[in-house]
Every structure is written in C-alpha cells, then in structure tokens.
Design a protein around this motif. Structure first.
Motif, PDB file in Angstrom:
ATOM      1  N   PHE A 175       0.793  -1.229   0.000  1.00 45.02           N
ATOM      2  CA  PHE A 175       0.000   0.000   0.000  1.00 45.02           C
ATOM      3  C   PHE A 175       0.828   1.283   0.000  1.00 45.02           C
ATOM      4  CE2 PHE A 175      -3.229  -2.793   2.319  1.00 45.02           C
ATOM      5  CZ  PHE A 175      -3.951  -3.032   1.158  1.00 45.02           C
TER       6      PHE A 175
ATOM      7  N   THR B 240      -0.829  13.875  -0.141  1.00 47.19           N
ATOM      8  CA  THR B 240      -0.556  13.040   1.025  1.00 47.19           C
ATOM      9  C   THR B 240      -0.247  13.921   2.229  1.00 47.19           C
ATOM     10  OG1 THR B 240       0.332  11.283  -0.392  1.00 47.19           O
ATOM     11  CG2 THR B 240       0.894  11.180   1.945  1.00 47.19           C
TER      12      THR B 240
ATOM     13  N   TYR C 193      -3.136  -5.061  -6.960  1.00 49.96           N
ATOM     14  CA  TYR C 193      -2.113  -5.153  -5.931  1.00 49.96           C
ATOM     15  C   TYR C 193      -1.515  -6.559  -5.923  1.00 49.96           C
ATOM     16  CZ  TYR C 193      -3.769  -0.688  -4.142  1.00 49.96           C
ATOM     17  OH  TYR C 193      -4.102   0.639  -4.017  1.00 49.96           O
TER      18      TYR C 193
ATOM     19  N   SER D  76      -8.398   6.482  -5.255  1.00 49.16           N
ATOM     20  CA  SER D  76      -8.290   5.696  -4.025  1.00 49.16           C
ATOM     21  C   SER D  76      -8.051   6.622  -2.847  1.00 49.16           C
ATOM     22  CB  SER D  76      -7.158   4.663  -4.118  1.00 49.16           C
ATOM     23  OG  SER D  76      -5.886   5.292  -4.027  1.00 49.16           O
TER      24      SER D  76
ATOM     25  N   ILE E 164      -6.297   6.179   0.966  1.00 49.88           N
ATOM     26  CA  ILE E 164      -5.559   5.291   1.860  1.00 49.88           C
ATOM     27  C   ILE E 164      -5.448   5.953   3.233  1.00 49.88           C
ATOM     28  CG2 ILE E 164      -3.478   3.926   2.221  1.00 49.88           C
ATOM     29  CD1 ILE E 164      -2.843   4.231  -0.730  1.00 49.88           C
TER      30      ILE E 164
ATOM     31  N   GLN F  88      -3.837   5.365   7.084  1.00 49.96           N
ATOM     32  CA  GLN F  88      -2.778   4.596   7.747  1.00 49.96           C
ATOM     33  C   GLN F  88      -2.553   5.152   9.140  1.00 49.96           C
ATOM     34  OE1 GLN F  88       0.354   6.032   8.515  1.00 49.96           O
ATOM     35  NE2 GLN F  88       1.319   4.183   9.298  1.00 49.96           N
TER      36      GLN F  88
ATOM     37  N   PHE G 178      -3.635  -0.329   7.989  1.00 52.77           N
ATOM     38  CA  PHE G 178      -3.884   0.260   6.681  1.00 52.77           C
ATOM     39  C   PHE G 178      -5.314  -0.029   6.237  1.00 52.77           C
ATOM     40  CE2 PHE G 178       0.542  -0.788   7.063  1.00 52.77           C
ATOM     41  CZ  PHE G 178       1.248   0.210   6.407  1.00 52.77           C
ATOM     42  N   SER G 179      -5.940   0.969   5.623  1.00 56.54           N
ATOM     43  CA  SER G 179      -7.244   0.790   4.994  1.00 56.54           C
ATOM     44  C   SER G 179      -7.223   1.519   3.660  1.00 56.54           C
ATOM     45  CB  SER G 179      -8.364   1.348   5.880  1.00 56.54           C
ATOM     46  OG  SER G 179      -9.613   1.264   5.217  1.00 56.54           O
ATOM     47  N   ASN G 180      -7.579   0.801   2.595  1.00 59.47           N
ATOM     48  CA  ASN G 180      -7.500   1.369   1.254  1.00 59.47           C
ATOM     49  C   ASN G 180      -8.843   1.161   0.548  1.00 59.47           C
ATOM     50  OD1 ASN G 180      -6.790   2.310  -1.245  1.00 59.47           O
ATOM     51  ND2 ASN G 180      -5.080   0.916  -1.561  1.00 59.47           N
ATOM     52  N   THR G 181      -9.486   2.261   0.190  1.00 59.46           N
ATOM     53  CA  THR G 181     -10.757   2.207  -0.537  1.00 59.46           C
ATOM     54  C   THR G 181     -10.542   2.739  -1.945  1.00 59.46           C
ATOM     55  OG1 THR G 181     -12.045   2.527   1.485  1.00 59.46           O
ATOM     56  CG2 THR G 181     -13.150   2.966  -0.598  1.00 59.46           C
TER      57      THR G 181
ATOM     58  N   HIS H 119     -12.699  -2.440  -1.063  1.00 62.55           N
ATOM     59  CA  HIS H 119     -12.005  -2.175   0.195  1.00 62.55           C
ATOM     60  C   HIS H 119     -10.927  -3.229   0.460  1.00 62.55           C
ATOM     61  CE1 HIS H 119     -15.140   0.768   1.254  1.00 62.55           C
ATOM     62  NE2 HIS H 119     -15.998  -0.117   0.792  1.00 62.55           N
TER      63      HIS H 119
ATOM     64  N   SER I 270      -7.288  -3.994   3.139  1.00 56.54           N
ATOM     65  CA  SER I 270      -6.730  -3.592   4.430  1.00 56.54           C
ATOM     66  C   SER I 270      -5.510  -4.435   4.774  1.00 56.54           C
ATOM     67  CB  SER I 270      -7.788  -3.726   5.538  1.00 56.54           C
ATOM     68  OG  SER I 270      -8.230  -5.070   5.644  1.00 56.54           O
TER      69      SER I 270
END
Length: 390
Positions: free
Chosen positions: A146, A198, A231, A254, A256, A258, A275-278, A288, A290
């Motif tokens: 990620f 970021t 990924y 996306s 992300i 963290q 981590f969470s990534n949508t 989703h 993670s």
C-alpha cells in the motif's frame, strides 16, 4: 491542483525571506558541507515452492537487492540538496538503474521546511525508515503493497522534537524514462500519470533518552484516472514470484488511511501499523482492502534513537551488537469474493559488526487463502543479507 502548487511556492518564498533574516546573525551561520555516502546490500534467498509457481523444489536465488551512491550538498544549515542513484540486479535477470532522492530542501529557524523534486511521500512509519535502517530484510506485507514509492512533487513540513506535520502534492510518472529532466516540471502531466495529495502527522507525547511513545497517521488521496489496478505481493521475499494478488480492475481514485504506533523502552522497540485502502471502480462501486503488522525487536548493546518521527539505531553501537526481531503481518486483498488473504510470520536476527557492516537473517512462514496463482497454500523462506554502508 494548480492552486495547490501556487500556494506551496508562496510558502517557499516565505521560507526564503525567513532564512535571510536568520543568516543576518553571524552566530547562526554554518560552513558549507559536501558529503558522499551509500550502501550495498547483497541478499540470498532459499525458499519453498510456495514462492515459485513453476517449481516443486526449493530454490536458491542471489541478488544485489539495493545499492546506492548519493551526494548531499549543504551551502548552509538552511538549504540542502540531495542526489541519489540506485542499482539493483538479480544474478539470473536484468539489472536496474533508478533515481533515488533528487530534491532541494529549504528550512527556516523554526524547522519549517519546503522540499521539491523526487522523494518519498510522507507515508507510514516503516516506509519512512531508510532501507539501510530496517530491522527486517524486507518491509511488511501491507507496507510493501500500500505504501507509495518515490514520486515527483512538492512538500511542506514542520519537524519538531515532539511532533511532525507534512503535506505534499505528488505525481507518479507512468514512463520508463527514469532520468528525464522534464519529470521535475510539475506543471506538466501526461494522461497516464497519477496525482496524489498526502498528509502525515506524528506525535511523541512521551520522549526521553530511555522511553519514547510515538503515534502517527497518514491520509493519501490518489487520482488514478481509470488506470488498471492490481495489488501484488511476493510475501516478503523479493526474489520470489508475486504469488499474492488482489482483483484487477480499472479505478478512478483511491483513499488510503494509515496509522502507526510505537513504544521504545531502552533496548526494546515495538511498532505496529494499520492500513485501509478504498478504491473507486470506474463504475463508481467501491472496493475495500486492508492490512496490519505488529513487530518487536530487542538489541543487545546499543539501542534505538528517535528523531523527527523516525526510529534509527543509536549512535553508540561502535561495538558488535546483536538484535532479534519477530513480526506478524496480515494483508487482505479480497473483496466481492475475489482476491486473497495472506498472513506471514517472521523471525530474524541481525548482527551489527560495527556502524558500517551488518548481517541479517530472516525466516518467513506465509499462509494464503482465496484466489492464488499457486497450489501451495503455505511455505517457508530463509533470507540472508550482508549490508555495507559508507
């Protein structure tokens, strides 16, 4: 985005005027410095068929995992420029020459800085840690998947003893022309390039020579422009195949999230990240993913030091030091009943011969469920690294 860049350039002008004021006092001047540094990491991996979908036998592979030579120029204490060239090669594959850090940084007396060029985005505790300072040979599953790589961009930050704040605008260039000078022109963006903003914040509510408690968090918004996304992971063994994979689809953008926590107490360092990534599909549906890891290390002789939101080996390890590490990582790349879930446990030992030379040994045991490219659901890998730093 153009307004964001203009704002950042205005802040740079403010910093430049602050520096002029700072340098008016002779006591605050410093001598110009010119430093050359670098490292060489030679790795050997021995792993089970889990890591090689075309083999049913254990495999040996050796590579120059990373090597770097860098030049840092400081005309004074407020201005720094850096240029790094990196080289990697697997002995049964092609070599790779890439650009590392290449930026100009300006600071004022209040440690407020502006940075422009090619650099790491301010993302994550493990990702911000220099590869030569890593406690394990490879970064954890979710960090490797990620965390964004180096990008071209502009960043403004404030780095204090007890906290840091950093924000930046970045462009990831979709080209094989690694050393093109036009990449540094942030006003030009190709259709295949992706943009990101970021932001990272860290705090150390407890910080002294023996104990540090660290909290950090990152948010990264990324515009993917309908690019194909998938990924992949080699499960913490760089020479292995990308046997862990998520679904492949075209995505608009996306987000992300963290978070990292760390506790340092004398020779012990514990850290964890979440981590969470949508991702938004081009059809506007969200996917989703993670991940997380927990790591603990203990260093006999020497220890750890904390500076500006990062941990490094302490300065007193001129003698041989032994360091042990354990880690468990989890990566969830499954959504809509597509993709895989992976866990990996790692045990390692590092021998710090001196400040310049280190030997690292890791044993990894992964497990994977869901969609896989390999009939083996688990495996074992042994990795060895000899690292020379100068």
């Amino acid at each position: 985005m153009r307004n964001f860049i203009i704002t950042m350039m205005g802040l740079m002008s403010f910093l430049a005027h602050s520096i002029e004021g700072n340098q008016s006092s002779p006591s605050k001047k410093s001598k110009a410095t010119f430093n050359i540094d670098g490292y060489l990491m030679l790795d050997h991996d021995y792993y089970s068929p889990f890591y090689d979908k075309n083999s049913e036998e254990y495999q040996h592979k050796t590579e120059i995992r990373r090597s770097k030579i860098g030049i840092t120029v400081r005309p004074n204490k407020y201005i720094k420029s850096k240029l790094q060239i990196k080289y990697a090669r697997s002995f049964d594959d092609e070599s790779k020459l890439t650009l590392g850090d290449a930026y100009l940084r300006v600071e004022n007396r209040q440690s407020m800085g502006f940075q422009i060029g090619h650099m790491k985005e301010p993302f994550g505790l493990e990702q911000q840690t220099s590869s030569s300072e890593l406690i394990s040979i490879e970064r954890s599953l979710p960090s490797a998947v990620f965390s964004p790589s180096r990008s071209y961009g502009i960043q403004i930050d404030q780095k204090d003893k007890f906290y840091t704040v950093a924000a930046g605008y970045f462009i990831n260039r979709a080209t094989d022309e690694e050393f093109a000078l036009t990449h540094f022109d942030l006003s030009k963006k190709e259709d295949e390039d992706t943009e990101a903003v970021t932001v990272r914040v860290t705090m150390a509510p407890i910080r002294n020579k023996k104990t540090t408690f660290h909290i950090g968090s990152t948010l990264s918004k990324r515009w993917l422009n309908g690019e194909k996304i998938q990924y992949k992971s080699n499960a913490e063994v760089n020479t292995g195949d990308s046997i862990v994979r998520g679904p492949r689809f075209y995505a608009k953008q996306s987000m992300i999230y963290q978070m990292d926590l760390a506790l340092h107490r004398k020779n012990l360092l514990m850290q964890a990240e979440f981590f969470s990534n949508t991702l938004q599909h081009v059809d506007d549906n969200n996917w989703h993913f993670s991940g997380a890891y927990l790591q603990a290390s203990y260093k006999i002789r020497g220890g750890y030091r904390y500076k500006k939101g990062e941990f490094k080996s302490s300065n007193d390890d001129k003698r041989m030091a032994i360091e042990g590490v354990i880690r468990h990582s989890y990566l969830n790349l499954e959504d809509n009943n597509i993709g895989s879930k992976t866990s990996s446990s790692l045990v390692g030992i590092n021998v710090h011969i001196n400040h310049h030379f280190k030997i690292m040994m890791n044993m990894s045991t992964p497990w994977v469920t869901g969609d896989t490219t390999n009939t083996h659901q688990t495996g074992r890998a042994y990795s060895l690294r000899a690292q020379l730093r100068f």
